[in-house]
Write a protein that holds these residues in place. Structure first.
Motif, PDB file in Angstrom:
ATOM      1  N   ILE A  39       0.829  -1.196   0.000  1.00  0.00           N
ATOM      2  CA  ILE A  39       0.000   0.000   0.000  1.00  0.00           C
ATOM      3  C   ILE A  39       0.869   1.254   0.000  1.00  0.00           C
ATOM      4  O   ILE A  39       1.993   1.256   0.490  1.00  0.00           O
ATOM      5  N   GLY A  40       0.319   2.308  -0.583  1.00  0.00           N
ATOM      6  CA  GLY A  40       1.038   3.573  -0.665  1.00  0.00           C
ATOM      7  C   GLY A  40       0.238   4.585  -1.453  1.00  0.00           C
ATOM      8  O   GLY A  40      -0.717   4.238  -2.157  1.00  0.00           O
ATOM      9  N   LEU A  41       0.628   5.844  -1.346  1.00  0.00           N
ATOM     10  CA  LEU A  41      -0.015   6.904  -2.113  1.00  0.00           C
ATOM     11  C   LEU A  41       0.318   6.748  -3.597  1.00  0.00           C
ATOM     12  O   LEU A  41       1.224   5.996  -3.965  1.00  0.00           O
ATOM     13  N   ASN A  42      -0.405   7.461  -4.455  1.00  0.00           N
ATOM     14  CA  ASN A  42      -0.043   7.493  -5.866  1.00  0.00           C
ATOM     15  C   ASN A  42       1.388   7.998  -6.009  1.00  0.00           C
ATOM     16  O   ASN A  42       1.770   8.999  -5.396  1.00  0.00           O
ATOM     17  N   GLY A  43       2.196   7.292  -6.807  1.00  0.00           N
ATOM     18  CA  GLY A  43       3.583   7.688  -7.002  1.00  0.00           C
ATOM     19  C   GLY A  43       4.537   7.170  -5.956  1.00  0.00           C
ATOM     20  O   GLY A  43       5.735   7.474  -6.003  1.00  0.00           O
ATOM     21  N   ALA A  44       4.042   6.352  -5.026  1.00  0.00           N
ATOM     22  CA  ALA A  44       4.915   5.831  -3.966  1.00  0.00           C
ATOM     23  C   ALA A  44       5.890   4.782  -4.467  1.00  0.00           C
ATOM     24  O   ALA A  44       6.920   4.533  -3.843  1.00  0.00           O
ATOM     25  N   GLY A  45       5.555   4.122  -5.595  1.00  0.00           N
ATOM     26  CA  GLY A  45       6.445   3.103  -6.133  1.00  0.00           C
ATOM     27  C   GLY A  45       5.842   1.709  -6.193  1.00  0.00           C
ATOM     28  O   GLY A  45       6.539   0.744  -6.497  1.00  0.00           O
ATOM     29  N   LYS A  46       4.537   1.591  -5.951  1.00  0.00           N
ATOM     30  CA  LYS A  46       3.903   0.264  -5.951  1.00  0.00           C
ATOM     31  C   LYS A  46       3.979  -0.399  -7.317  1.00  0.00           C
ATOM     32  O   LYS A  46       4.398  -1.560  -7.436  1.00  0.00           O
ATOM     33  N   SER A  47       3.556   0.314  -8.353  1.00  0.00           N
ATOM     34  CA  SER A  47       3.575  -0.263  -9.699  1.00  0.00           C
ATOM     35  C   SER A  47       5.002  -0.513 -10.168  1.00  0.00           C
ATOM     36  O   SER A  47       5.270  -1.521 -10.846  1.00  0.00           O
ATOM     37  N   THR A  48       5.916   0.366  -9.815  1.00  0.00           N
ATOM     38  CA  THR A  48       7.324   0.159 -10.177  1.00  0.00           C
ATOM     39  C   THR A  48       7.869  -1.097  -9.513  1.00  0.00           C
ATOM     40  O   THR A  48       8.603  -1.874 -10.127  1.00  0.00           O
ATOM     41  N   THR A  49       7.491  -1.312  -8.260  1.00  0.00           N
ATOM     42  CA  THR A  49       7.904  -2.539  -7.560  1.00  0.00           C
ATOM     43  C   THR A  49       7.386  -3.767  -8.285  1.00  0.00           C
ATOM     44  O   THR A  49       8.126  -4.737  -8.530  1.00  0.00           O
ATOM     45  N   MET A  50       6.109  -3.745  -8.667  1.00  0.00           N
ATOM     46  CA  MET A  50       5.523  -4.889  -9.359  1.00  0.00           C
ATOM     47  C   MET A  50       6.170  -5.113 -10.719  1.00  0.00           C
ATOM     48  O   MET A  50       6.399  -6.260 -11.133  1.00  0.00           O
ATOM     49  N   LYS A  51       6.491  -4.043 -11.421  1.00  0.00           N
ATOM     50  CA  LYS A  51       7.142  -4.188 -12.726  1.00  0.00           C
ATOM     51  C   LYS A  51       8.512  -4.835 -12.593  1.00  0.00           C
ATOM     52  O   LYS A  51       8.927  -5.618 -13.461  1.00  0.00           O
ATOM     53  N   HIS A  52       9.232  -4.532 -11.531  1.00  0.00           N
ATOM     54  CA  HIS A  52      10.524  -5.183 -11.313  1.00  0.00           C
ATOM     55  C   HIS A  52      10.342  -6.672 -11.006  1.00  0.00           C
ATOM     56  O   HIS A  52      11.106  -7.506 -11.495  1.00  0.00           O
ATOM     57  N   ILE A  53       9.330  -6.998 -10.215  1.00  0.00           N
ATOM     58  CA  ILE A  53       9.067  -8.404  -9.906  1.00  0.00           C
ATOM     59  C   ILE A  53       8.675  -9.168 -11.168  1.00  0.00           C
ATOM     60  O   ILE A  53       9.114 -10.299 -11.391  1.00  0.00           O
ATOM     61  N   LEU A  54       7.871  -8.532 -12.018  1.00  0.00           N
ATOM     62  CA  LEU A  54       7.405  -9.179 -13.247  1.00  0.00           C
ATOM     63  C   LEU A  54       8.468  -9.235 -14.330  1.00  0.00           C
ATOM     64  O   LEU A  54       8.272  -9.884 -15.366  1.00  0.00           O
ATOM     65  N   GLY A  55       9.586  -8.563 -14.127  1.00  0.00           N
ATOM     66  CA  GLY A  55      10.655  -8.567 -15.122  1.00  0.00           C
ATOM     67  C   GLY A  55      10.464  -7.552 -16.221  1.00  0.00           C
ATOM     68  O   GLY A  55      11.144  -7.618 -17.252  1.00  0.00           O
ATOM     69  N   LEU A  56       9.549  -6.601 -16.021  1.00  0.00           N
ATOM     70  CA  LEU A  56       9.321  -5.569 -17.028  1.00  0.00           C
ATOM     71  C   LEU A  56      10.323  -4.421 -16.901  1.00  0.00           C
ATOM     72  O   LEU A  56      10.431  -3.594 -17.804  1.00  0.00           O
ATOM     73  N   MET A  57      11.027  -4.373 -15.772  1.00  0.00           N
ATOM     74  CA  MET A  57      12.072  -3.386 -15.558  1.00  0.00           C
ATOM     75  C   MET A  57      13.266  -4.086 -14.919  1.00  0.00           C
ATOM     76  O   MET A  57      13.110  -5.058 -14.173  1.00  0.00           O
ATOM     77  N   ASN A  58      14.457  -3.598 -15.227  1.00  0.00           N
ATOM     78  CA  ASN A  58      15.674  -4.156 -14.645  1.00  0.00           C
ATOM     79  C   ASN A  58      16.133  -3.294 -13.471  1.00  0.00           C
ATOM     80  O   ASN A  58      16.173  -2.064 -13.571  1.00  0.00           O
TER      81      ASN A  58
END
Length: 250
Positions: A39-58
């Motif tokens: 959980i976090g506010l908009n822009g906290a990094g939740k989606s970025t965290t998920m993208k790293h887990i999914l391999g969409l970002m290095n």
């Protein structure tokens, strides 16, 4: 718990630019049979965290492993252990609901017998029996979201990454989803769930990770993060407010 975590994130920093990372040295894990709320506010990094887990970002630095595997060591095993439900449904317009489920099952190597029993159960649970042969382009947004959820659950991976799944769902769909998440958790699967509807997930998640400005400011059970926020006995919304209104606490 003595079991090895299904998901392990260690000292992860990353983002869209090397000069301006979104995430700053975050570390957490998800155990077998555990539902963890991110959980976090908009822009906290939740989606970025998920993208790293999914391999969409290095990652800029740090490591992510799923069932002890990293993407660099075993990409097929890593991704085969993951299921993902995105915030916005992404479907093939000229494929039916049934074809989406069949395609997903084949991708994960699910037997025909298991596929058929799971698809029947899921279509009934989400009241989609009469839509199984409809093209996705003919579905409402809520129904499209149900198809994404059904595709993730027909595969039965070890770890589910679920991003804002309640958007567009009607109340019965939300209840069906929550009940089924409890069922798969009890079967040993793990869930990392991101949602802004804190009152809904408060009684379902075993632990919470609170992200603020790209850093973890608290993580643990409801009781432990309440103590850290100096809000003992308060609901998750009040705890979250206390943790995020004073800036980073670590």
């Amino acid at each position: 718990m003595n079991e090895h975590p299904v998901l392990s994130v260690k000292e992860l920093s990353g983002g869209y630019s090397l000069n301006r990372p979104v995430l700053h040295d975050i570390s957490f894990h998800v155990q077998p049979g555990e539902m963890v709320g991110l959980i976090g506010l908009n822009g906290a990094g939740k989606s970025t965290t998920m993208k790293h887990i999914l391999g969409l970002m290095n990652p800029h630095k740090g490591e992510v492993t799923v069932k002890g595997r990293s993407r660099s060591d075993d990409a097929e095993g890593y991704h085969g252990a993951l299921g993902f439900v995105p915030e916005s449904p992404i479907l093939y317009e000229e494929m039916t609901v049934r074809e989406h489920l069949e395609f997903t099952a084949r991708s994960y190597g699910i037997s025909k017998e298991n596929y058929e029993s799971r698809a029947a159960a899921l279509s009934g649970m989400f009241r989609m029996e009469d839509k199984m042969d409809s093209l996705s382009s003919h579905l409402s947004k809520g129904m499209r979201q149900k198809v994404m959820i059904m595709c993730a659950f027909v595969a039965r991976p070890s770890l589910y990454i679920i991003d804002e799944p309640f958007l567009g769902l009607d109340p019965l769909g939300i209840r069906s989803l929550l009940d089924f998440m409890v069922e798969i958790k009890q079967s040993g699967a793990s869930i990392l769930l991101s949602s802004h509807i804190l009152s809904t997930i408060e009684n379902y998640c075993d632990r919470f990770i609170v992200l603020h400005q790209g850093r973890i400011v608290a993580q643990g059970s409801l009781e432990s993060i309440a103590q850290e926020a100096d809000t003992p006995g308060q609901p998750l919304e009040d705890i979250f407010y206390a943790l995020t209104q004073g800036g980073s606490r670590k």
